[in-house]
Design a protein around this motif. Structure first.
Motif, PDB file in Angstrom:
ATOM      1  N   ASP A 113       0.810  -1.222   0.000  1.00 14.89           N
ATOM      2  CA  ASP A 113       0.000   0.000   0.000  1.00 14.89           C
ATOM      3  C   ASP A 113       0.846   1.277   0.000  1.00 14.89           C
ATOM      4  O   ASP A 113       0.405   2.329   0.464  1.00 14.89           O
TER       5      ASP A 113
ATOM      6  N   THR B 210      -0.312  -0.967  -6.124  1.00 11.95           N
ATOM      7  CA  THR B 210      -1.682  -1.474  -6.211  1.00 11.95           C
ATOM      8  C   THR B 210      -1.691  -2.840  -5.536  1.00 11.95           C
ATOM      9  O   THR B 210      -0.623  -3.453  -5.352  1.00 11.95           O
TER      10      THR B 210
ATOM     11  N   ARG C 110      -4.161   7.769  -1.630  1.00 12.54           N
ATOM     12  CA  ARG C 110      -5.310   7.194  -0.961  1.00 12.54           C
ATOM     13  C   ARG C 110      -4.997   5.753  -0.546  1.00 12.54           C
ATOM     14  O   ARG C 110      -4.725   4.916  -1.402  1.00 12.54           O
TER      15      ARG C 110
ATOM     16  N   TYR D  68      -5.512   1.832   0.671  1.00 15.22           N
ATOM     17  CA  TYR D  68      -6.506   0.831   0.295  1.00 15.22           C
ATOM     18  C   TYR D  68      -7.661   0.854   1.290  1.00 15.22           C
ATOM     19  O   TYR D  68      -7.459   1.084   2.488  1.00 15.22           O
ATOM     20  N   ALA D  69      -8.848   0.565   0.797  1.00  8.82           N
ATOM     21  CA  ALA D  69     -10.002   0.413   1.686  1.00  8.82           C
ATOM     22  C   ALA D  69      -9.747  -0.777   2.603  1.00  8.82           C
ATOM     23  O   ALA D  69      -9.051  -1.734   2.216  1.00  8.82           O
ATOM     24  N   PRO D  70     -10.270  -0.776   3.835  1.00 14.21           N
ATOM     25  CA  PRO D  70     -10.002  -1.861   4.795  1.00 14.21           C
ATOM     26  C   PRO D  70     -10.260  -3.256   4.241  1.00 14.21           C
ATOM     27  O   PRO D  70      -9.455  -4.171   4.440  1.00 14.21           O
ATOM     28  N   GLU D  71     -11.384  -3.429   3.535  1.00 10.95           N
ATOM     29  CA  GLU D  71     -11.697  -4.760   3.004  1.00 10.95           C
ATOM     30  C   GLU D  71     -10.728  -5.174   1.904  1.00 10.95           C
ATOM     31  O   GLU D  71     -10.381  -6.353   1.755  1.00 10.95           O
ATOM     32  N   LYS D  72     -10.258  -4.192   1.116  1.00 11.50           N
ATOM     33  CA  LYS D  72      -9.293  -4.493   0.053  1.00 11.50           C
ATOM     34  C   LYS D  72      -7.940  -4.879   0.655  1.00 11.50           C
ATOM     35  O   LYS D  72      -7.280  -5.807   0.176  1.00 11.50           O
ATOM     36  N   LEU D  73      -7.523  -4.181   1.710  1.00  6.07           N
ATOM     37  CA  LEU D  73      -6.261  -4.503   2.379  1.00  6.07           C
ATOM     38  C   LEU D  73      -6.328  -5.885   3.017  1.00  6.07           C
ATOM     39  O   LEU D  73      -5.391  -6.679   2.897  1.00  6.07           O
TER      40      LEU D  73
ATOM     41  N   GLY E 182      -4.600   7.779   8.197  1.00  4.37           N
ATOM     42  CA  GLY E 182      -5.081   6.974   7.083  1.00  4.37           C
ATOM     43  C   GLY E 182      -4.372   5.644   7.030  1.00  4.37           C
ATOM     44  O   GLY E 182      -3.233   5.523   7.462  1.00  4.37           O
TER      45      GLY E 182
ATOM     46  N   ASN F 172      -4.419   1.234   7.708  1.00  3.33           N
ATOM     47  CA  ASN F 172      -4.942   0.248   8.643  1.00  3.33           C
ATOM     48  C   ASN F 172      -4.996   0.755  10.083  1.00  3.33           C
ATOM     49  O   ASN F 172      -4.022   1.300  10.606  1.00  3.33           O
TER      50      ASN F 172
END
Length: 376
Positions: free
Chosen positions: A107, A112, A157, A159-164, A195, A197
């Motif tokens: 991240d 990506t 930006r 990663y969104a929590p679910e993506k991480l 920002g 995790n």
């Protein structure tokens, strides 16, 4: 740095010493012994002279801040080193018998999930890398870091929590049996994270997610026996042989039949032909290297022999296997990168201190070259 190491040994020894060498000698018989020294550094700072200095300080494990294997990402975050320098540092350290750990950061700006996952696949499929342990530190934004400006302006930006979480699960499933995931997050208070995790018990969270999917991580930490002694007598011997940093490595272990529980292991290294013959550390020439040996279980005082895994003889058995591996490869010498406090253990097995390594010269015996216990 030398004085700092000396003071560490003096603290454990309970008395001051005239110099580092005497502090080392005292620790060999002290009540509290130092079995290894770990340091952290950068890959671009590692060279032959530095590696030799590490050994003079008693260092046995080196953690290097790799961060990523993509040079474009490393340049973007102004890391100051390249993937090629990580390759060179890894080879130098392994050639000298060190245990090698990588610090890795998914991240990062410019990355990506696909790039991050590719990086971890490369770690364990390309011989140039093959770390023994890894620390995974997902990038977080702190208001005092330069990255905060990128975050505030929308240039970066996380990663969104679910993506991480999905990425980290995939990463855990790529880790082979011979690698330990030491850590999954840095100890940063949640309140300090702007920002990225914010799950402070990330390892436990991911384990629960894996369990829901009926999946298991194979990393060493997830399989350590610790105090679980059930079925210890049923332990089986496993061997994995793989190419790493210009040499051949063996991970030989005693585990439960399905490899769900790890009791004891040894890491061996056979350097490539050039390094085997002309190692920059003379005492390692034409030697099989023992880079690590460990038996899991509760800590047991040196003079006490309780019914714990440490005193089941796994260590001695693995060292005997190491001798057979050496002879099979037509080598009559073994070198151990032993911590100061465990030198007496190796002396009992016939090893002698040569330089900063414990060395044993083997008698070449055709019968001893027969490897009946495992295929290597």
């Amino acid at each position: 740095q030398q004085k700092f190491i000396q003071r560490c040994f003096e603290a454990v020894n309970g008395k001051k010493s005239a110099n580092l060498k005497r502090a080392f000698k005292k620790n060999e018989t002290a009540e509290h012994r130092i079995i290894g020294v770990t340091i952290e550094t950068r890959p671009d700072l590692i060279n032959q002279a530095e590696v030799k200095r590490f050994r003079e300080l008693g260092v046995t494990r080196v953690q290097i801040g790799v961060q990523h294997l993509d040079d474009q990402i490393l340049k973007l975050v102004r890391r100051g080193h390249t993937a090629e320098q990580t390759v060179a540092a890894t080879k130098l350290l392994k050639t000298a018998g060190f245990k090698v750990d990588y610090h890795l950061m998914p991240d990062l700006p410019g990355s990506t999930p696909a790039k991050d996952l590719k990086m971890f696949h490369r770690l364990f499929t390309e011989p140039n890398f093959q770390p023994d342990q890894i620390k995974i530190y997902p990038t977080v934004v702190n208001e005092y870091a330069p990255l905060y400006q990128w975050f505030s302006s929308g240039q970066y930006r996380p990663y969104a929590p679910e993506k991480l979480a999905a990425l980290l699960i995939k990463i855990k499933l790529t880790v082979p049996y011979y690698v330990r995931i030491n850590r999954l997050i840095r100890d940063i208070p949640k309140e300090s994270i702007a920002g990225g995790n914010k799950i402070t018990n990330l390892r436990e969270f991911l384990q629960a997610e894996l369990k829901k999917k009926n999946l298991k991580c194979k990393c060493m930490r997830c399989r350590e026996a610790r105090e679980s002694l059930a079925d210890l007598k049923k332990a089986k011997l496993f061997t994995q042989q793989y190419s790493a940093a210009g040499g051949t490595e063996y991970f030989i272990s005693y585990e439960s039949a399905k490899r769900e529980k790890l009791y004891s292991f040894i890491r061996l290294r056979l350097n490539g032909p050039a390094e085997l013959k002309n190692n920059f550390i003379p005492e390692l020439r034409n030697a099989l290297l023992v880079r690590e040996i460990h038996t899991y279980g509760p800590l047991v005082p040196v003079k006490h022999r309780r019914a714990q895994i440490q005193h089941t003889g796994f260590g001695k058995r693995l060292m005997k296997i190491a001798e057979k591996v050496a002879l099979k490869n037509k080598l009559s010498k073994i070198a151990v990168i032993a911590g100061i406090g465990v030198r007496p253990y190796y002396r009992k097995l016939g090893y002698k201190l040569q330089g900063t390594y414990m060395i044993k010269n083997l008698e070449v015996d055709a019968k001893s070259q027969k490897l009946e216990c495992f295929g290597c």
